[in-house]
Enzyme design. Sequence first.
Site, PDB file in Angstrom:
ATOM      1  N   CYS A  46      39.799  38.821  39.927  1.00 24.38           N
ATOM      2  CA  CYS A  46      41.278  38.771  39.866  1.00 24.38           C
ATOM      3  C   CYS A  46      41.875  40.145  39.643  1.00 24.38           C
ATOM      4  O   CYS A  46      42.968  40.265  39.083  1.00 24.38           O
ATOM      5  CB  CYS A  46      41.775  37.842  38.761  1.00 24.38           C
ATOM      6  SG  CYS A  46      41.421  36.139  39.046  1.00 24.38           S
ATOM      7  N   ASN A  47      41.166  41.199  40.019  1.00 20.88           N
ATOM      8  CA  ASN A  47      41.695  42.558  39.851  1.00 20.88           C
ATOM      9  C   ASN A  47      41.584  43.265  41.202  1.00 20.88           C
ATOM     10  O   ASN A  47      40.707  44.113  41.409  1.00 20.88           O
ATOM     11  CB  ASN A  47      40.889  43.292  38.771  1.00 20.88           C
ATOM     12  CG  ASN A  47      41.487  44.651  38.412  1.00 20.88           C
ATOM     13  OD1 ASN A  47      42.057  45.326  39.274  1.00 20.88           O
ATOM     14  ND2 ASN A  47      41.353  45.067  37.171  1.00 20.88           N
TER      15      ASN A  47
END
Length: 468
Positions: A394-395
């Site tokens: 999620c980055n």
Amino acid sequence: MDKAFTEFLEFYPAFRETRQLDALRESEYSRLDAQKHIYLDYTGGGLYADSQLRDHITLLRENVFGNPHSSNPTSLAMTNLVEKARQAVLEFFHAPPDEYVVIFTPNASGGLKLVGESYPFGADDHYLLTFDNHNSVNGIREFARSRGAKTTYVPLELPDMRVDKAKLAEYFKLARPGGNNLFAYPAQSNFSGVQHPLEWIEQARDMGWDVLLDGAAFVPTNRLDLSEWKPNFVPISFYKMFGYPTGVGCLLARKDSLTKLHRPWFAGGTITVASVQGDKYYLAEDEVAFEDGTLNYLSLPAIEIGLKHLRKIGIETIHERVCSLSGWLLNNLMVLHHSNGKPLIRFYGPLSSNRRGGTITMNFYDPHGQFFDHRQIEAEANKVMISLRTGCFCNPGGGELALGLSQTELIGCFTKPQDRLTLDDFRLCIDGKSSGAVRISVGLVSNFADVYQFVQFAKGFIDKNAKV
Ligand SMILES: Cc1ncc(COP(=O)(O)O)c(C=O)c1O
């Protein structure tokens, strides 16, 4: 392993002072070793001690609790514990109660959304954030965009994936005088483990920014002292700190910053009065205005129990253990080479344990320089009960930079005609490049055997060919 452990202790003598955690693992986390788990995903989620569950269940079994915020005995008993939990959070972070409030949320993302939807972005205002951010921080740009504010990303520098100090100072000059300027960054990256300087808080505030410090990946293994550092907003998730309960996080917010936020709606619990016929409502003050509906109230006493557990161990002890183990991991992984001299692993982030946490992200390469698909590494790890994480966590900013995906390439992928881009479509689009990485992270009850076994696992890829 005994010889390696002796050498480890010579290199990291301070690890001896954390040996209470080995005893704790045996007494409170015995299910880990009984089931032969090698848990290396503390950045994904922390683990809970047996006593946390026992203490919480005992409390629930021995009392009768009703929905808080009423005046009957069961409700008052619950309200009491909710307020005690709030107090415990403030105390844990040394947050002066006249400066900070604790708003309970479902998770860190819930706290981020509260800020995003309520921050008074307007035309010509600015949302500044680092490339290195969780998607729940990236997502705030959509609130900024919908209200005409500008979003600017601060780039990272390779190979360490840190921000250049001089460049950041230039970005800080973008604040519009008298405007609403929000700067967001993670105290610790969930991608590279980099710890970005807390000194940025004051620098940014001095230049006219409100600071949103994402504490989710930092606070499980580091001291965040809010009597020393003064960010406007800090979202966290409690399960990352002590494993249980899930479903509760909080937003630590400065009281003077809350007055600046405009909630887009009202809900049960957030108002003093609302009228149907009068078509009007009045928001409550402080944290109450931000807690929509009924809190996850039966879980909240478990927050105080979890914080007490961490306090008893000492966050400094946890920090020391994580530094020693991740330092050893880095040193022992970076020396792995194939017989032809080519390195086995490419790391994304700093190679020393200075100003970094216990999160290490990498990809494996074969003797011909071809990467092993991260899914293959995960499948092999699963076979030996190693829990690690793969993908981009999620980055996407961290991932795109680390994996060498350029803006041109990405814009190309995102203008494909289909409505949705699946991960497989995306892989096809970035043809030949890795679409993700392998992340391991150590935490509260990690021990030497965990990291030793991961290095043994990694050695198994030496001189192996990747599937093309
Ligand atoms: C740095 C960081 N910020 C925010 C989040 C979001 O946390 P949650 O999914 O609990 O809302 C995470 C989760 O991994 C994280 O690592």
